[in-house]
Design a protein around this motif. Structure first.
Motif, PDB file in Angstrom:
ATOM      1  N   ALA A 131       0.720  -1.240  -0.064  1.00  0.00           N
ATOM      2  CA  ALA A 131      -0.112   0.214  -0.140  1.00  0.00           C
ATOM      3  C   ALA A 131       1.133   1.365   0.026  1.00  0.00           C
ATOM      4  O   ALA A 131       1.852   1.301   0.622  1.00  0.00           O
ATOM      5  CB  ALA A 131      -0.892  -0.059   1.178  1.00  0.00           C
ATOM      6  N   VAL A 187      -4.316   6.389  -1.887  1.00  0.00           N
ATOM      7  CA  VAL A 187      -3.673   5.004  -1.688  1.00  0.00           C
ATOM      8  C   VAL A 187      -3.665   4.193  -2.857  1.00  0.00           C
ATOM      9  O   VAL A 187      -4.902   4.093  -3.614  1.00  0.00           O
ATOM     10  CB  VAL A 187      -4.502   4.313  -0.359  1.00  0.00           C
ATOM     11  CG1 VAL A 187      -3.892   3.083  -0.547  1.00  0.00           C
ATOM     12  CG2 VAL A 187      -4.073   4.964   0.994  1.00  0.00           C
ATOM     13  N   LEU A 221       0.947   5.350   0.114  1.00  0.00           N
ATOM     14  CA  LEU A 221       0.142   6.654   0.441  1.00  0.00           C
ATOM     15  C   LEU A 221       0.797   7.749  -0.288  1.00  0.00           C
ATOM     16  O   LEU A 221       1.894   8.221  -0.136  1.00  0.00           O
ATOM     17  CB  LEU A 221       0.105   6.773   2.060  1.00  0.00           C
ATOM     18  CG  LEU A 221      -0.583   8.148   2.653  1.00  0.00           C
ATOM     19  CD1 LEU A 221      -1.989   7.767   2.625  1.00  0.00           C
ATOM     20  CD2 LEU A 221      -0.239   8.193   4.169  1.00  0.00           C
TER      21      LEU A 221
END
Ligand SMILES: [Cu+2]
Length: 258
Positions: free
Chosen positions: A44, A62, A46
């Motif tokens: 993931a 994200v 950001l």
């Protein structure tokens, strides 16, 4: 025949998980990477428009990849901001992310109600299909007041934030406010029940401007109107919030400089 059918079903599923239904301008792309976390075969990342997060309204994005570097855009994602202040914890207003099919990024927003510091730091918990990715966040104090927490005459707590535009310009500009009520340390439901009165003034020159349009509720806590900047410089957007004929918040303001 069979192949065409399964493609149609697949496409329908992709669009269901990733529909274009978000309030952000096309220019908000989340081009600045903040951090990346890999766990349980998912990475993931950001992103933000500005890598320096500030108090007030911040768009956050994200993107997800599997171990083969393929983009994932069909999992449910949600944001949960949290500040640990030692003796207590609290969250802040949030706009839950929706997947943008063009960028494959899940686009949402958080209103940070205070700056973070060593002892009381912000984190963003990103839930990806129930798996929590915890991103520590540095949040600086914005130099201009563009959000505030106000206690209303109804004894409820309200958070008002200016949604940053792409760019302010001379003349008429779109204005977008985001208004939430705080019902607990962790819950901040959007409040669509206000009539908003907008009065811009230029503090350094003590004048206002004509032809402004009061922001009106468009749902999900957003209020849209128009502001007329008759010159560049410092502007203060005075705001009055009215509900059922009663003034609930008076004296709220947002500062703009351009
Ligand atoms: Cu705090």
């Amino acid at each position: 025949m069979n192949r065409i059918f399964s493609c149609a079903v697949l496409c329908a599923l992709i669009f269901a998980a990733c529909k274009k239904d978000n309030p952000y301008p096309a220019e908000a792309t989340g081009g600045k990477k903040i951090a990346e976390i890999s766990q349980n075969n998912v990475t993931a990342t950001l992103w933000a428009d500005d890598p320096t997060l500030q108090t007030g309204y911040n768009r956050l994005y994200v993107s997800l990849k599997d171990m083969r570097d393929n983009e994932i855009s069909n999992l449910p994602v949600s944001f949960f901001p949290l500040m640990d202040m030692g003796d207590m914890k609290h969250s802040s207003p949030v706009e839950q992310p929706l997947c943008n099919p063009q960028t494959k990024k899940y686009e949402g927003a958080v209103v940070f109600t205070m700056p973070g510091s060593g002892m009381s730091a912000w984190q963003l918990d990103v839930s990806v299909d129930g798996d929590i990715f915890t991103f520590p966040l540095a949040v600086n104090a914005r130099t201009l007041q563009q959000s505030g927490v106000y206690v209303g005459t109804d004894a409820q707590k309200y958070i008002i934030a200016l949604v940053p535009p792409r760019k302010w310009q001379m003349g008429l500009n779109d204005l977008d406010l985001f208004i939430c009520r705080q019902t607990s340390m962790m819950e901040f439901p959007a409040d669509d029940g206000f009539t908003v009165e907008l009065t811009p003034e230029m503090p350094s020159m003590e004048h206002g401007s004509p032809n402004n349009v009061n922001p009106v509720s468009v749902g999900k806590g957003h209020y849209k109107g128009k502001i007329n900047y008759t010159m560049t410089g410092d502007w203060r957007l005075q705001l009055k919030l009215i509900k059922n004929g009663a003034v609930i918040v008076d004296g709220a303001y947002m500062d703009v400089l351009f």
